[in-house]
Design a protein around this motif. Sequence first.
Motif, PDB file in Angstrom:
ATOM      1  N   TYR A 120      14.943  -8.754  -4.661  1.00  0.00           N
ATOM      2  CA  TYR A 120      13.788  -8.465  -5.564  1.00  0.00           C
ATOM      3  C   TYR A 120      12.332  -8.590  -4.599  1.00  0.00           C
ATOM      4  CZ  TYR A 120      16.081  -8.649 -10.311  1.00  0.00           C
ATOM      5  OH  TYR A 120      16.492  -8.477 -11.692  1.00  0.00           O
ATOM      6  N   ALA A 121      11.799  -8.342  -4.392  1.00  0.00           N
ATOM      7  CA  ALA A 121      10.636  -7.836  -3.131  1.00  0.00           C
ATOM      8  C   ALA A 121       9.302  -7.298  -4.210  1.00  0.00           C
ATOM      9  CB  ALA A 121      10.911  -7.004  -2.309  1.00  0.00           C
ATOM     10  N   TYR A 122       8.889  -8.228  -3.809  1.00  0.00           N
ATOM     11  CA  TYR A 122       7.165  -8.062  -5.288  1.00  0.00           C
ATOM     12  C   TYR A 122       6.388  -7.761  -4.105  1.00  0.00           C
ATOM     13  CZ  TYR A 122       2.833  -8.709  -8.557  1.00  0.00           C
ATOM     14  OH  TYR A 122       1.954  -8.954  -8.834  1.00  0.00           O
ATOM     15  N   LEU A 123       6.032  -6.486  -4.977  1.00  0.00           N
ATOM     16  CA  LEU A 123       4.431  -5.805  -4.080  1.00  0.00           C
ATOM     17  C   LEU A 123       3.112  -6.249  -4.747  1.00  0.00           C
ATOM     18  CD1 LEU A 123       6.286  -2.602  -2.906  1.00  0.00           C
ATOM     19  CD2 LEU A 123       5.820  -4.365  -1.958  1.00  0.00           C
ATOM     20  N   ASP A 124       1.984  -6.779  -4.187  1.00  0.00           N
ATOM     21  CA  ASP A 124       1.415  -7.507  -4.903  1.00  0.00           C
ATOM     22  C   ASP A 124      -0.336  -6.145  -4.918  1.00  0.00           C
ATOM     23  OD1 ASP A 124      -1.607  -7.252  -5.543  1.00  0.00           O
ATOM     24  OD2 ASP A 124      -1.166  -9.592  -4.792  1.00  0.00           O
ATOM     25  N   LEU A 125      -0.704  -5.114  -5.732  1.00  0.00           N
ATOM     26  CA  LEU A 125      -0.965  -4.147  -6.209  1.00  0.00           C
ATOM     27  C   LEU A 125      -2.342  -4.117  -6.308  1.00  0.00           C
ATOM     28  CD1 LEU A 125       1.631  -2.280  -8.778  1.00  0.00           C
ATOM     29  CD2 LEU A 125       1.626  -1.989  -6.743  1.00  0.00           C
ATOM     30  N   GLY A 126      -3.048  -5.114  -5.749  1.00  0.00           N
ATOM     31  CA  GLY A 126      -4.037  -5.257  -6.120  1.00  0.00           C
ATOM     32  C   GLY A 126      -4.579  -5.743  -4.795  1.00  0.00           C
ATOM     33  N   ARG A 127      -3.401  -6.256  -4.435  1.00  0.00           N
ATOM     34  CA  ARG A 127      -3.674  -5.657  -2.224  1.00  0.00           C
ATOM     35  C   ARG A 127      -3.583  -5.041  -1.271  1.00  0.00           C
ATOM     36  NH1 ARG A 127      -1.910 -12.194  -0.938  1.00  0.00           N
ATOM     37  NH2 ARG A 127      -2.401 -11.252   1.140  1.00  0.00           N
ATOM     38  N   GLY A 128      -2.819  -3.878  -2.165  1.00  0.00           N
ATOM     39  CA  GLY A 128      -2.444  -2.682  -1.413  1.00  0.00           C
ATOM     40  C   GLY A 128      -0.851  -2.702  -1.172  1.00  0.00           C
TER      41      GLY A 128
END
Length: 207
Positions: free
Chosen positions: A27-35
């Motif tokens: 799993y690779a989490y993407l922080d949407l708030g940081r784009g």
Amino acid sequence: MKLYWSDVLSPRKACAVAKYLQSPVEYAYLDLGRGEHKTPDYLALNPNGKVPTLVDGSLVLWEADAIMCHLAARSDSELWPQDGRQIEVIRWLSWNTQHFTRHGGTLYFEYIIRARFGMGAPDPNEVEQATKEWRRFAKVLDQHLRDRRWLVGDTLTVADFAVAVTLPYAERAHIPLAEFPAIERWHERLNELDAWREPFPELVTAD
């Protein structure tokens, strides 16, 4: 396999299926708030700049419904049946995208995403229209589920994971779930599954 995700609506169903199947996924989490979903490296995988995305060898697959079906097929699971039920699953996936989650997703956006990302108050016109349309299509689903445990046949399929994806957020998103008892009972069955209640991987944060 590598699954790029974030703790928002569409990745929820992909993560739930991966957990249910115990798929061998990194799993690779993407922080949407940081784009992080807009970086050049990620856009090379998913030019839409959306989550989730699955990388399985040379296959790069985006869209949560396709990812669910691929994971189930890869596991030879009844979640993606290989008989006449498959066309019924496709029907419900299509119906859900065009109608049920389309309007439930609007309420999710207005009440949850706007607040989370500082996008202002819910738009009352959007809320009114989405609530009206959600009720319209919830009647169809409620009628279908009155004498059924699952959407298609007698077993759980990816259609159940897809169509129910907004329901865990019903209270916060002001989705009038309580008006539809058959849908409520069906969602209670889904809530018996650990993979449905807690679909997302645990985030490891730096000390």
